[in-house]
Design a protein around this motif. Structure first.
Motif, PDB file in Angstrom:
ATOM      1  N   LEU A 298      19.082 -21.778  46.476  1.00 58.70           N
ATOM      2  CA  LEU A 298      17.773 -21.822  45.842  1.00 58.70           C
ATOM      3  C   LEU A 298      17.828 -22.069  44.342  1.00 58.70           C
ATOM      4  N   ILE A 299      19.001 -21.880  43.739  1.00 61.53           N
ATOM      5  CA  ILE A 299      19.194 -22.159  42.320  1.00 61.53           C
ATOM      6  C   ILE A 299      20.333 -23.163  42.186  1.00 61.53           C
ATOM      7  N   ALA A 300      20.117 -24.146  41.327  1.00 61.63           N
ATOM      8  CA  ALA A 300      21.145 -25.152  41.030  1.00 61.63           C
ATOM      9  C   ALA A 300      21.782 -24.808  39.692  1.00 61.63           C
ATOM     10  N   ARG A 301      23.093 -24.976  39.622  1.00 65.82           N
ATOM     11  CA  ARG A 301      23.831 -24.723  38.384  1.00 65.82           C
ATOM     12  C   ARG A 301      24.522 -25.989  37.926  1.00 65.82           C
ATOM     13  N   ASP A 302      24.475 -26.191  36.620  1.00 67.47           N
ATOM     14  CA  ASP A 302      25.215 -27.271  35.987  1.00 67.47           C
ATOM     15  C   ASP A 302      25.936 -26.628  34.814  1.00 67.47           C
ATOM     16  N   GLY A 303      27.183 -26.235  35.035  1.00 70.78           N
ATOM     17  CA  GLY A 303      27.880 -25.416  34.043  1.00 70.78           C
ATOM     18  C   GLY A 303      27.203 -24.063  33.999  1.00 70.78           C
TER      19      GLY A 303
ATOM     20  N   LEU B  36      11.538 -14.723  39.492  1.00 69.56           N
ATOM     21  CA  LEU B  36      12.624 -15.412  38.798  1.00 69.56           C
ATOM     22  C   LEU B  36      12.625 -16.897  39.158  1.00 69.56           C
ATOM     23  N   LEU B  37      12.504 -17.222  40.442  1.00 74.22           N
ATOM     24  CA  LEU B  37      12.483 -18.624  40.869  1.00 74.22           C
ATOM     25  C   LEU B  37      11.302 -19.375  40.272  1.00 74.22           C
ATOM     26  N   ARG B  38      10.139 -18.742  40.272  1.00 70.83           N
ATOM     27  CA  ARG B  38       8.954 -19.402  39.711  1.00 70.83           C
ATOM     28  C   ARG B  38       9.135 -19.674  38.216  1.00 70.83           C
ATOM     29  N   TYR B  39       9.669 -18.694  37.501  1.00 72.44           N
ATOM     30  CA  TYR B  39       9.903 -18.874  36.070  1.00 72.44           C
ATOM     31  C   TYR B  39      10.919 -19.993  35.830  1.00 72.44           C
ATOM     32  N   LEU B  40      12.002 -19.957  36.589  1.00 73.05           N
ATOM     33  CA  LEU B  40      13.068 -20.939  36.427  1.00 73.05           C
ATOM     34  C   LEU B  40      12.589 -22.349  36.784  1.00 73.05           C
ATOM     35  N   HIS B  41      11.691 -22.442  37.734  1.00 75.92           N
ATOM     36  CA  HIS B  41      11.134 -23.741  38.107  1.00 75.92           C
ATOM     37  C   HIS B  41      10.374 -24.356  36.929  1.00 75.92           C
ATOM     38  N   ARG B  42       9.605 -23.546  36.249  1.00 74.15           N
ATOM     39  CA  ARG B  42       8.823 -24.026  35.099  1.00 74.15           C
ATOM     40  C   ARG B  42       9.658 -24.155  33.836  1.00 74.15           C
ATOM     41  N   ASN B  43      10.727 -23.328  33.752  1.00 71.31           N
ATOM     42  CA  ASN B  43      11.512 -23.243  32.520  1.00 71.31           C
ATOM     43  C   ASN B  43      13.005 -23.192  32.830  1.00 71.31           C
ATOM     44  N   PRO B  44      13.645 -24.336  33.097  1.00 77.74           N
ATOM     45  CA  PRO B  44      15.099 -24.305  33.308  1.00 77.74           C
ATOM     46  C   PRO B  44      15.770 -23.606  32.118  1.00 77.74           C
TER      47      PRO B  44
ATOM     48  N   ASP C 227      17.076  -6.615  32.774  1.00 78.69           N
ATOM     49  CA  ASP C 227      18.473  -6.250  32.579  1.00 78.69           C
ATOM     50  C   ASP C 227      19.376  -7.414  32.997  1.00 78.69           C
ATOM     51  N   TYR C 228      20.352  -7.763  32.143  1.00 80.10           N
ATOM     52  CA  TYR C 228      21.253  -8.882  32.415  1.00 80.10           C
ATOM     53  C   TYR C 228      21.962  -8.715  33.757  1.00 80.10           C
ATOM     54  N   ARG C 229      22.494  -7.534  34.015  1.00 79.03           N
ATOM     55  CA  ARG C 229      23.273  -7.319  35.243  1.00 79.03           C
ATOM     56  C   ARG C 229      22.433  -7.590  36.487  1.00 79.03           C
ATOM     57  N   ARG C 230      21.190  -7.125  36.490  1.00 73.25           N
ATOM     58  CA  ARG C 230      20.307  -7.352  37.644  1.00 73.25           C
ATOM     59  C   ARG C 230      19.969  -8.838  37.801  1.00 73.25           C
ATOM     60  N   VAL C 231      19.687  -9.500  36.696  1.00 72.13           N
ATOM     61  CA  VAL C 231      19.379 -10.930  36.756  1.00 72.13           C
ATOM     62  C   VAL C 231      20.604 -11.709  37.229  1.00 72.13           C
ATOM     63  N   HIS C 232      21.772 -11.336  36.744  1.00 74.19           N
ATOM     64  CA  HIS C 232      23.010 -11.994  37.182  1.00 74.19           C
ATOM     65  C   HIS C 232      23.188 -11.840  38.689  1.00 74.19           C
ATOM     66  N   GLU C 233      22.977 -10.639  39.208  1.00 76.18           N
ATOM     67  CA  GLU C 233      23.076 -10.406  40.660  1.00 76.18           C
ATOM     68  C   GLU C 233      22.084 -11.286  41.412  1.00 76.18           C
ATOM     69  N   ASP C 234      20.843 -11.341  40.912  1.00 73.77           N
ATOM     70  CA  ASP C 234      19.823 -12.162  41.570  1.00 73.77           C
ATOM     71  C   ASP C 234      20.201 -13.639  41.553  1.00 73.77           C
ATOM     72  N   VAL C 235      20.683 -14.110  40.415  1.00 81.46           N
ATOM     73  CA  VAL C 235      21.070 -15.516  40.290  1.00 81.46           C
ATOM     74  C   VAL C 235      22.231 -15.840  41.233  1.00 81.46           C
ATOM     75  N   GLU C 236      23.219 -14.964  41.310  1.00 81.59           N
ATOM     76  CA  GLU C 236      24.350 -15.199  42.214  1.00 81.59           C
ATOM     77  C   GLU C 236      23.883 -15.308  43.658  1.00 81.59           C
TER      78      GLU C 236
END
Length: 116
Positions: free
Chosen positions: A95-100, A57-65, A79-88
């Motif tokens: 390790l993840i930055a949020r802007d809105g 997920l981090l590698r993908y997000l690094h290349r593709n905000p 699955d959205y729920r699993r990705v949401h848990e990982d992002v939180e």
């Protein structure tokens, strides 16, 4: 400019204190100090946080905000729920930055040091 994060696994309070002391000494000597560190108390804490799926997920997000968690889940085909848990969890760890709703990684490289 490449942004780097040093992740420390174990090592205890003395190692943390030594890193901070070294940075303060270098700053007093006039050296610009711009370092980011993340410390996990032990291997188990690190392994619970940095799973293979989360690293993917981090590698993908690094290349593709992404514009949102939903967009990230769709693009990863997870699955959205699993990705949401990982992002939180990864956001809480810094390790993840949020802007809105938008998501990105703040680092180009993560270096890991594991104390024995």
């Amino acid at each position: 400019m490449t942004r780097e994060l040093d992740v420390h696994v174990g090592g205890g309070f003395d190692a943390l204190q030594a890193r901070v002391g070294d940075a303060l000494r270098r700053q007093r000597e006039g050296e610009p100090v711009h370092e980011d560190h993340l410390t996990f108390v032990d291997w188990d804490a690190f392994a619970r946080t940095m799973t293979a799926k989360r690293l993917e997920l981090l590698r993908y997000l690094h290349r593709n905000p992404q514009e949102s968690v939903a967009a990230l889940a769709r693009n990863l085909q997870r699955d959205y729920r699993r990705v949401h848990e990982d992002v939180e969890l990864l956001t809480a760890a810094g390790l993840i930055a949020r802007d809105g709703l938008a998501l990105s990684t703040g680092y180009d490289e993560i270096r890991t040091v594991i104390a024995l």
